[in-house]
Scaffold this motif. Structure first.
Motif, PDB file in Angstrom:
ATOM      1  N   SER A 209      75.861  54.104  37.871  1.00 12.40           N
ATOM      2  CA  SER A 209      76.562  53.359  36.829  1.00 12.40           C
ATOM      3  C   SER A 209      76.421  51.866  37.063  1.00 12.40           C
ATOM      4  O   SER A 209      76.152  51.422  38.180  1.00 12.40           O
ATOM      5  N   VAL A 210      76.599  51.104  35.990  1.00 11.92           N
ATOM      6  CA  VAL A 210      76.495  49.647  36.075  1.00 11.92           C
ATOM      7  C   VAL A 210      77.586  48.993  35.244  1.00 11.92           C
ATOM      8  O   VAL A 210      78.049  49.556  34.247  1.00 11.92           O
ATOM      9  N   ALA A 211      77.984  47.803  35.669  1.00 13.11           N
ATOM     10  CA  ALA A 211      78.821  46.931  34.854  1.00 13.11           C
ATOM     11  C   ALA A 211      77.888  46.083  33.998  1.00 13.11           C
ATOM     12  O   ALA A 211      76.914  45.514  34.506  1.00 13.11           O
ATOM     13  N   ALA A 212      78.154  46.017  32.702  1.00 10.13           N
ATOM     14  CA  ALA A 212      77.244  45.365  31.763  1.00 10.13           C
ATOM     15  C   ALA A 212      77.885  44.138  31.131  1.00 10.13           C
ATOM     16  O   ALA A 212      79.089  44.115  30.844  1.00 10.13           O
ATOM     17  N   HIS A 213      77.057  43.136  30.883  1.00  7.21           N
ATOM     18  CA  HIS A 213      77.495  41.971  30.139  1.00  7.21           C
ATOM     19  C   HIS A 213      77.773  42.348  28.684  1.00  7.21           C
ATOM     20  O   HIS A 213      77.331  43.396  28.190  1.00  7.21           O
ATOM     21  N   GLN A 214      78.481  41.485  27.985  1.00  5.91           N
ATOM     22  CA  GLN A 214      78.738  41.704  26.567  1.00  5.91           C
ATOM     23  C   GLN A 214      77.452  41.520  25.760  1.00  5.91           C
ATOM     24  O   GLN A 214      76.482  40.943  26.240  1.00  5.91           O
ATOM     25  N   ILE A 215      77.468  42.021  24.535  1.00  8.57           N
ATOM     26  CA  ILE A 215      76.304  41.988  23.656  1.00  8.57           C
ATOM     27  C   ILE A 215      76.410  40.791  22.711  1.00  8.57           C
ATOM     28  O   ILE A 215      77.517  40.422  22.285  1.00  8.57           O
ATOM     29  N   ASP A 216      75.268  40.205  22.362  1.00 10.69           N
ATOM     30  CA  ASP A 216      75.250  39.068  21.427  1.00 10.69           C
ATOM     31  C   ASP A 216      76.172  39.318  20.230  1.00 10.69           C
ATOM     32  O   ASP A 216      75.909  40.233  19.434  1.00 10.69           O
ATOM     33  N   PRO A 217      77.234  38.532  20.052  1.00 11.80           N
ATOM     34  CA  PRO A 217      78.082  38.712  18.867  1.00 11.80           C
ATOM     35  C   PRO A 217      77.411  38.196  17.593  1.00 11.80           C
ATOM     36  O   PRO A 217      77.758  38.607  16.488  1.00 11.80           O
ATOM     37  N   LEU A 218      76.469  37.299  17.763  1.00 13.99           N
ATOM     38  CA  LEU A 218      75.613  36.797  16.685  1.00 13.99           C
ATOM     39  C   LEU A 218      74.174  36.907  17.157  1.00 13.99           C
ATOM     40  O   LEU A 218      73.912  36.854  18.362  1.00 13.99           O
ATOM     41  N   PRO A 219      73.217  37.055  16.253  1.00 11.33           N
ATOM     42  CA  PRO A 219      71.826  37.213  16.673  1.00 11.33           C
ATOM     43  C   PRO A 219      71.372  36.089  17.611  1.00 11.33           C
ATOM     44  O   PRO A 219      71.576  34.910  17.328  1.00 11.33           O
ATOM     45  N   ALA A 220      70.778  36.497  18.742  1.00 15.84           N
ATOM     46  CA  ALA A 220      70.188  35.568  19.713  1.00 15.84           C
ATOM     47  C   ALA A 220      71.203  34.599  20.312  1.00 15.84           C
ATOM     48  O   ALA A 220      70.840  33.514  20.769  1.00 15.84           O
ATOM     49  N   ALA A 221      72.473  34.977  20.353  1.00 19.94           N
ATOM     50  CA  ALA A 221      73.499  34.083  20.911  1.00 19.94           C
ATOM     51  C   ALA A 221      73.202  33.732  22.363  1.00 19.94           C
ATOM     52  O   ALA A 221      73.441  32.600  22.791  1.00 19.94           O
ATOM     53  N   HIS A 222      72.682  34.690  23.134  1.00 23.77           N
ATOM     54  CA  HIS A 222      72.403  34.405  24.542  1.00 23.77           C
ATOM     55  C   HIS A 222      71.307  33.353  24.684  1.00 23.77           C
ATOM     56  O   HIS A 222      71.354  32.508  25.575  1.00 23.77           O
ATOM     57  N   THR A 223      70.325  33.371  23.775  1.00 21.56           N
ATOM     58  CA  THR A 223      69.240  32.395  23.826  1.00 21.56           C
ATOM     59  C   THR A 223      69.742  30.994  23.511  1.00 21.56           C
ATOM     60  O   THR A 223      69.388  30.015  24.178  1.00 21.56           O
ATOM     61  N   VAL A 224      70.586  30.897  22.498  1.00 23.92           N
ATOM     62  CA  VAL A 224      71.139  29.598  22.095  1.00 23.92           C
ATOM     63  C   VAL A 224      71.995  29.017  23.214  1.00 23.92           C
ATOM     64  O   VAL A 224      71.868  27.841  23.571  1.00 23.92           O
ATOM     65  N   LEU A 225      72.873  29.847  23.791  1.00 24.40           N
ATOM     66  CA  LEU A 225      73.738  29.367  24.864  1.00 24.40           C
ATOM     67  C   LEU A 225      72.917  28.926  26.062  1.00 24.40           C
ATOM     68  O   LEU A 225      73.198  27.892  26.682  1.00 24.40           O
ATOM     69  N   GLY A 226      71.882  29.690  26.397  1.00 27.82           N
ATOM     70  CA  GLY A 226      71.035  29.325  27.522  1.00 27.82           C
ATOM     71  C   GLY A 226      70.329  27.996  27.322  1.00 27.82           C
ATOM     72  O   GLY A 226      70.116  27.239  28.271  1.00 27.82           O
ATOM     73  N   ALA A 227      69.997  27.691  26.067  1.00 24.45           N
ATOM     74  CA  ALA A 227      69.292  26.448  25.767  1.00 24.45           C
ATOM     75  C   ALA A 227      70.202  25.224  25.853  1.00 24.45           C
ATOM     76  O   ALA A 227      69.746  24.132  26.197  1.00 24.45           O
ATOM     77  N   VAL A 228      71.492  25.405  25.545  1.00 22.76           N
ATOM     78  CA  VAL A 228      72.393  24.250  25.490  1.00 22.76           C
ATOM     79  C   VAL A 228      73.245  24.092  26.747  1.00 22.76           C
ATOM     80  O   VAL A 228      73.812  23.023  26.977  1.00 22.76           O
ATOM     81  N   SER A 229      73.351  25.138  27.587  1.00 24.23           N
ATOM     82  CA  SER A 229      74.189  25.024  28.781  1.00 24.23           C
ATOM     83  C   SER A 229      73.437  24.283  29.883  1.00 24.23           C
ATOM     84  O   SER A 229      72.215  24.319  29.961  1.00 24.23           O
ATOM     85  N   SER A 230      74.182  23.653  30.748  1.00 22.81           N
ATOM     86  CA  SER A 230      73.575  22.814  31.779  1.00 22.81           C
ATOM     87  C   SER A 230      72.852  23.617  32.855  1.00 22.81           C
ATOM     88  O   SER A 230      71.923  23.123  33.488  1.00 22.81           O
ATOM     89  N   ASN A 231      73.275  24.867  33.088  1.00 19.95           N
ATOM     90  CA  ASN A 231      72.670  25.675  34.147  1.00 19.95           C
ATOM     91  C   ASN A 231      71.917  26.889  33.615  1.00 19.95           C
ATOM     92  O   ASN A 231      71.576  27.795  34.381  1.00 19.95           O
ATOM     93  N   GLY A 232      71.696  26.938  32.305  1.00 19.74           N
ATOM     94  CA  GLY A 232      70.957  28.052  31.729  1.00 19.74           C
ATOM     95  C   GLY A 232      71.770  29.315  31.566  1.00 19.74           C
ATOM     96  O   GLY A 232      71.211  30.401  31.370  1.00 19.74           O
ATOM     97  N   SER A 233      73.103  29.205  31.631  1.00 20.65           N
ATOM     98  CA  SER A 233      73.966  30.377  31.494  1.00 20.65           C
ATOM     99  C   SER A 233      73.787  31.014  30.126  1.00 20.65           C
ATOM    100  O   SER A 233      73.749  30.326  29.106  1.00 20.65           O
ATOM    101  N   GLU A 234      73.687  32.357  30.101  1.00 19.75           N
ATOM    102  CA  GLU A 234      73.475  33.062  28.841  1.00 19.75           C
ATOM    103  C   GLU A 234      74.690  33.860  28.387  1.00 19.75           C
ATOM    104  O   GLU A 234      74.894  34.071  27.206  1.00 19.75           O
TER     105      GLU A 234
END
Length: 341
Positions: free
Chosen positions: A197-222
């Motif tokens: 079993s694994v603990a999983a991150h949440q799923i993009d609430p909007l399309p490509a949300a992880h990509t957008v956040l990674g682009a604007v955050s200072s440390n690449g956090s998705e």
């Protein structure tokens, strides 16, 4: 103010107003959608299937917990849907190894659970910080490290644990090395009939949300995973538990609607033969990511039931996962029992 400055002032006001609208309107629309997602009545069929889990702290394997604690915990979960215990037996070293001294009371715990809680399974919860957003941590791109993680999983199974549960964070979406690790772990656990079993991150609430956040955050956090990647992970494991807390939601209705959305997104891509568990916040903090007045067990359970009822009300391999035993309050247990059973 002369005519020229009046024109500049008018243009400036229009620009500021446009910027405010561009920022505020999407937030308002998204908030309204989440609040509407929290509306309605959960169906009667959306209750416990007897496949729930709880994360347990390290005190259960390092000698701090005694027989009396085990007896009290057995009474605590009696009559609930809890079937699996994720017991913290790590953390892993950054090279993927696990010193045996980290879980000296593993056999005592497994034997005690079998004696006092028949039918309950005990998993070793292993994890580490990944070197994805900083210089230090476990590196999944290193084949030797991945091999060491598999060896550590074999070690805890040999020590008596009935399954192995991994929580590696922060894990970015579309990580092929993580998928490779899961394939190797499954080759170990499947012949032993040990749940992976694994603990999983949440799923993009909007399309490509992880990509957008990674682009604007200072440390690449998705923060989020793509729904496609979530499905790829779910197909490689026996159980997947969504960490549906630390959501940034400021209000209970928004949080509940968000959980309903996350439940639906996860159900859409989780195979029927994989247990899907939605996390419940059995802890109390107030910071940017988690507002305890918003992220309540009551709201989470209601959101889970709404998402389940709208998406796959007949699904059997489904449950909730309680995080975490040592931070839980009486009200959390009461809300879990009353809302889910």
């Amino acid at each position: 103010m002369n005519g020229r400055w009046k024109r500049v002032w008018r243009r400036g006001r229009r620009w500021v107003l446009g910027l405010v609208l561009a920022l505020v309107v999407p937030v308002l629309v998204a908030g309204t959608a989440l609040r509407l997602n929290y509306a309605g009545d959960p169906g009667e069929a959306t209750k416990s299937r007897g496949k729930d889990a709880i994360w347990l702290g390290h005190a259960w394997v390092d000698g701090r917990k005694k027989d009396a604690d085990l007896t009290a915990f057995a009474a605590r979960i009696k009559g609930t849907g809890i079937r699996d215990l994720y017991v913290h037996a790590g953390p892993l070293e950054h090279d993927g190894t696990l010193p045996a001294a980290r879980h000296p009371r593993a056999r005592w715990l497994v034997d005690g659970v079998h004696r006092t809680m028949p039918g309950i399974r005990v998993h070793a919860w292993l994890g580490d910080v990944l070197a994805t957003e900083g210089p230090d941590g476990l590196r999944l791109e290193d084949a030797r490290t991945r091999a060491a993680v598999v060896t550590s999983a074999r070690q805890v199974l040999d020590a008596g644990f009935e399954g192995v549960h991994f929580d590696l964070e922060p894990l970015h979406s579309d990580d092929a090395d993580y998928l490779s690790l899961l394939d190797d772990l499954r080759a170990l656990t499947r012949p032993r009939k040990a749940p992976l079993s694994v603990a999983a991150h949440q799923i993009d609430p909007l399309p490509a949300a992880h990509t957008v956040l990674g682009a604007v955050s200072s440390n690449g956090s998705e923060k989020w995973w793509s729904q496609e990647f979530f499905g790829q992970v779910a197909r490689r494991v026996d159980q997947i538990a969504v960490m549906s807390y630390d959501t940034w939601m400021p209000l209970e209705g928004l949080y509940g609607g968000y959980v309903a959305q996350q439940t639906a997104l996860a159900l859409e891509v989780t195979p029927e033969d994989t247990d899907l568990l939605m996390g419940l916040p059995f802890f109390h903090e107030d910071d940017l990511g988690h507002h305890e007045s918003a992220e309540t067990v009551t709201a989470a359970v209601r959101g889970v039931r709404l998402g389940l009822g709208r998406t796959d009300p007949g699904r059997d391999r489904f449950g909730v996962a309680l995080y975490v035993d040592f931070a839980a309050e009486e009200g959390d247990w009461q809300a879990y029992r009353e809302g889910w059973h």
